[in-house]
Design a protein around this motif. Structure first.
Motif, mmCIF file in Angstrom:
data_model
loop_
_atom_site.group_PDB
_atom_site.id
_atom_site.type_symbol
_atom_site.label_atom_id
_atom_site.label_comp_id
_atom_site.label_asym_id
_atom_site.label_seq_id
_atom_site.Cartn_x
_atom_site.Cartn_y
_atom_site.Cartn_z
ATOM 1 N N LYS A 1 0.833 -1.210 0.000
ATOM 2 C CA LYS A 1 0.000 0.000 0.000
ATOM 3 C C LYS A 1 0.867 1.259 0.000
ATOM 4 O O LYS A 1 0.540 2.251 -0.662
ATOM 5 C CB LYS A 1 -0.916 -0.005 1.221
ATOM 6 C CG LYS A 1 -2.044 -1.022 1.137
ATOM 7 C CD LYS A 1 -2.914 -0.964 2.382
ATOM 8 C CE LYS A 1 -4.066 -1.961 2.286
ATOM 9 N NZ LYS A 1 -4.901 -1.945 3.514
ATOM 10 N N MET A 2 1.978 1.202 0.741
ATOM 11 C CA MET A 2 2.868 2.357 0.795
ATOM 12 C C MET A 2 3.466 2.634 -0.583
ATOM 13 O O MET A 2 3.515 3.781 -1.047
ATOM 14 C CB MET A 2 3.987 2.110 1.810
ATOM 15 C CG MET A 2 4.960 3.277 1.945
ATOM 16 S SD MET A 2 6.373 2.881 2.973
ATOM 17 C CE MET A 2 7.227 1.713 1.901
ATOM 18 N N ILE A 3 3.926 1.556 -1.269
ATOM 19 C CA ILE A 3 4.499 1.714 -2.609
ATOM 20 C C ILE A 3 3.451 2.269 -3.572
ATOM 21 O O ILE A 3 3.722 3.167 -4.377
ATOM 22 C CB ILE A 3 5.034 0.359 -3.116
ATOM 23 C CG1 ILE A 3 6.238 -0.070 -2.269
ATOM 24 C CG2 ILE A 3 5.428 0.445 -4.594
ATOM 25 C CD1 ILE A 3 6.667 -1.493 -2.498
ATOM 26 N N LYS A 4 2.248 1.744 -3.467
ATOM 27 C CA LYS A 4 1.166 2.190 -4.348
ATOM 28 C C LYS A 4 0.897 3.677 -4.171
ATOM 29 O O LYS A 4 0.751 4.429 -5.139
ATOM 30 C CB LYS A 4 -0.088 1.371 -4.044
ATOM 31 C CG LYS A 4 -1.305 1.771 -4.849
ATOM 32 C CD LYS A 4 -2.502 0.929 -4.447
ATOM 33 C CE LYS A 4 -3.760 1.407 -5.173
ATOM 34 N NZ LYS A 4 -4.943 0.628 -4.751
ATOM 35 N N ARG A 5 0.867 4.114 -2.923
ATOM 36 C CA ARG A 5 0.549 5.515 -2.653
ATOM 37 C C ARG A 5 1.705 6.445 -3.017
ATOM 38 O O ARG A 5 1.505 7.632 -3.230
ATOM 39 C CB ARG A 5 0.175 5.678 -1.179
ATOM 40 C CG ARG A 5 -1.195 5.074 -0.857
ATOM 41 C CD ARG A 5 -1.430 4.919 0.617
ATOM 42 N NE ARG A 5 -2.702 4.248 0.889
ATOM 43 C CZ ARG A 5 -2.974 3.567 1.993
ATOM 44 N NH1 ARG A 5 -2.056 3.461 2.936
ATOM 45 N NH2 ARG A 5 -4.144 2.988 2.164
ATOM 46 N N ALA B 1 2.509 6.753 -11.958
ATOM 47 C CA ALA B 1 3.461 6.115 -12.875
ATOM 48 C C ALA B 1 2.932 4.833 -13.506
ATOM 49 O O ALA B 1 3.634 4.205 -14.291
ATOM 50 C CB ALA B 1 4.760 5.824 -12.136
ATOM 51 N N LYS B 2 1.745 4.418 -13.122
ATOM 52 C CA LYS B 2 1.093 3.248 -13.710
ATOM 53 C C LYS B 2 1.798 1.940 -13.336
ATOM 54 O O LYS B 2 2.711 1.900 -12.530
ATOM 55 C CB LYS B 2 0.973 3.391 -15.227
ATOM 56 C CG LYS B 2 0.293 4.685 -15.661
ATOM 57 C CD LYS B 2 -1.095 4.816 -15.074
ATOM 58 C CE LYS B 2 -1.754 6.128 -15.494
ATOM 59 N NZ LYS B 2 -3.048 6.339 -14.847
ATOM 60 N N LEU B 3 1.372 0.858 -13.980
ATOM 61 C CA LEU B 3 1.779 -0.491 -13.598
ATOM 62 C C LEU B 3 3.281 -0.764 -13.725
ATOM 63 O O LEU B 3 3.854 -1.417 -12.850
ATOM 64 C CB LEU B 3 0.990 -1.514 -14.424
ATOM 65 C CG LEU B 3 1.135 -2.978 -14.003
ATOM 66 C CD1 LEU B 3 0.679 -3.163 -12.565
ATOM 67 C CD2 LEU B 3 0.328 -3.890 -14.930
ATOM 68 N N PRO B 4 3.983 -0.304 -14.775
ATOM 69 C CA PRO B 4 5.431 -0.603 -14.880
ATOM 70 C C PRO B 4 6.227 -0.135 -13.658
ATOM 71 O O PRO B 4 7.146 -0.820 -13.205
ATOM 72 C CB PRO B 4 5.853 0.158 -16.144
ATOM 73 C CG PRO B 4 4.618 0.226 -16.957
ATOM 74 C CD PRO B 4 3.494 0.390 -15.981
ATOM 75 N N PHE B 5 5.868 1.017 -13.119
ATOM 76 C CA PHE B 5 6.574 1.529 -11.942
ATOM 77 C C PHE B 5 6.349 0.618 -10.738
ATOM 78 O O PHE B 5 7.266 0.341 -9.972
ATOM 79 C CB PHE B 5 6.084 2.947 -11.637
ATOM 80 C CG PHE B 5 6.770 3.578 -10.448
ATOM 81 C CD1 PHE B 5 8.058 4.074 -10.552
ATOM 82 C CD2 PHE B 5 6.124 3.663 -9.227
ATOM 83 C CE1 PHE B 5 8.686 4.647 -9.466
ATOM 84 C CE2 PHE B 5 6.749 4.230 -8.134
ATOM 85 C CZ PHE B 5 8.036 4.727 -8.258
ATOM 86 N N LYS C 1 8.544 -2.507 -11.028
ATOM 87 C CA LYS C 1 9.948 -2.257 -10.691
ATOM 88 C C LYS C 1 10.134 -2.115 -9.179
ATOM 89 O O LYS C 1 11.110 -2.610 -8.609
ATOM 90 C CB LYS C 1 10.432 -0.992 -11.399
ATOM 91 C CG LYS C 1 10.594 -1.175 -12.902
ATOM 92 C CD LYS C 1 11.074 0.111 -13.556
ATOM 93 C CE LYS C 1 11.224 -0.083 -15.061
ATOM 94 N NZ LYS C 1 11.667 1.163 -15.736
ATOM 95 N N GLN C 2 9.200 -1.437 -8.544
ATOM 96 C CA GLN C 2 9.275 -1.273 -7.095
ATOM 97 C C GLN C 2 9.207 -2.622 -6.389
ATOM 98 O O GLN C 2 9.940 -2.884 -5.435
ATOM 99 C CB GLN C 2 8.133 -0.372 -6.599
ATOM 100 C CG GLN C 2 8.314 1.094 -6.935
ATOM 101 C CD GLN C 2 9.179 1.791 -5.891
ATOM 102 O OE1 GLN C 2 10.228 1.284 -5.500
ATOM 103 N NE2 GLN C 2 8.756 2.961 -5.457
ATOM 104 N N MET C 3 8.326 -3.503 -6.859
ATOM 105 C CA MET C 3 8.180 -4.820 -6.242
ATOM 106 C C MET C 3 9.433 -5.661 -6.445
ATOM 107 O O MET C 3 9.857 -6.405 -5.561
ATOM 108 C CB MET C 3 6.959 -5.539 -6.815
ATOM 109 C CG MET C 3 5.631 -4.975 -6.322
ATOM 110 S SD MET C 3 5.513 -4.977 -4.519
ATOM 111 C CE MET C 3 5.722 -6.711 -4.164
ATOM 112 N N MET C 4 10.055 -5.541 -7.615
ATOM 113 C CA MET C 4 11.286 -6.296 -7.884
ATOM 114 C C MET C 4 12.406 -5.845 -6.950
ATOM 115 O O MET C 4 13.152 -6.662 -6.402
ATOM 116 C CB MET C 4 11.694 -6.106 -9.351
ATOM 117 C CG MET C 4 10.768 -6.821 -10.343
ATOM 118 S SD MET C 4 11.142 -6.418 -12.052
ATOM 119 C CE MET C 4 12.771 -7.150 -12.199
#
Length: 306
Positions: free
Chosen positions: A281-285, A291-295, A298-301
């Motif tokens: 949730k923090m990354i999403k916010r 930045a949409k789905l590609p961002f 990358k954050q999850m990786m």
């Protein structure tokens, strides 16, 4: 992946936090009563302080006659001499000795002259600010038009200024709701005297508050001591308080009874899962919405590599 043999376990932290939230919400509805309690306690403490200050015995310097009064009372207490003998021994009038026999304290009947009344606030201000020289005060009020001589003013200071007690103004401290909650959940031996008085006053003012606090610790003990069989009894006692938020909480527990009981049986917790969800949730916010789905990918990786 579907795991049919898995058992659901509710998160203990959230179970307790949900009940804490109910109590916080309940207290929010009694803000005016909490303020009234604070005002009443402050007023009572102020009255006690005022009574204490006013009852303090202020000793004035002995005069010739007050010293004679003390000697008369000492001889009276011994009970060996008559009033006639005491009067003769001390060189006093027998009627004066008789009057002293009837008194418990030396009478100081120095009335406040009209001249001093004009300057009393100024005199007391000087005294309060630390000026303790009667002569210096006399000189300053002489500059303002005071006409009496110094010996007269000195007697006034002895009888009126030195015996004056400054009563501090009433101050009321209103705690925040977080402070009220913290104080409520402290054990009695962890509270200060002031906090204990405050909580006891809240119990008298706010209906069901003491019982609600008791239910909280009973609920917590079910999970700490692993007593899932006590949960149904607790739910019944919680409903009896007829508090709207608590009734909704009980309904949620009843709908998810097995998972809640498992939280009291097993050491396992879904705290790790909750933590990962919070990270997502923090990354999403932080940027996914822009930045949409590609961002997000990358954050999850990056997160997984860490």
């Amino acid at each position: 992946m579907w795991v049919p043999q898995a058992e659901q376990i509710s998160d203990r932290w959230h179970l307790l936090d949900n009940l804490s939230a109910v109590i916080r919400s309940y207290l929010e509805g009694y803000k005016s009563d909490i303020r009234t309690v604070c005002e009443n306690i402050s007023a009572n403490e102020h009255e006690k302080l005022k009574s204490t200050l006013l009852s303090q015995k202020i000793e004035l310097p002995d005069t010739k006659y007050s010293a004679l009064f003390k000697k008369v009372k000492e001889l009276q207490k011994e009970g060996k001499l008559s009033q006639r003998v005491i009067a003769k021994e001390l060189g006093m009038n027998r009627d004066a000795v008789g009057r002293y026999f009837k008194l418990d304290a030396y009478p100081r009947n120095f009335s406040e002259p009209i001249d001093e009344k004009k300057y009393s606030s100024f005199i007391r201000k000087l005294w309060k600010n630390g000026e303790r020289s009667a002569k210096e005060i006399w000189r300053k009020i002489k500059e303002k038009g005071y006409s009496r001589d110094y010996p007269h003013f000195y007697r006034y200071v002895q009888h009126h200024v030195k015996t004056h007690v400054d009563i501090p103004p009433l101050k009321i401290k209103y705690p925040t709701m977080n402070q009220v909650n913290r104080c409520l959940f402290l054990h009695s031996n962890e509270r200060t005297t002031e906090e204990s008085i405050f909580i006891e006053a809240l119990y008298d003012k706010i209906p069901h508050l003491e019982k609600l606090r008791k239910r909280y610790f009973e609920y917590r003990n079910i999970f700490l001591s692993k007593l899932p069989d006590k949960l149904p009894t607790w739910l019944v006692s919680a409903k009896e308080l007829s508090i709207e938020g608590l009734i909704r909480l009980v309904g949620g527990i009843e709908r998810d009874m097995e998972a809640v009981k498992n939280a009291a049986i097993y050491e396992l917790t879904n705290g790790q899962v909750e933590g990962q969800v919070n990270k997502l949730k923090m990354i999403k916010r932080k940027g996914y919405g822009r930045a949409k789905l590609p961002f997000l990918e990358k954050q999850m990786m990056i997160l997984n590599e860490l």
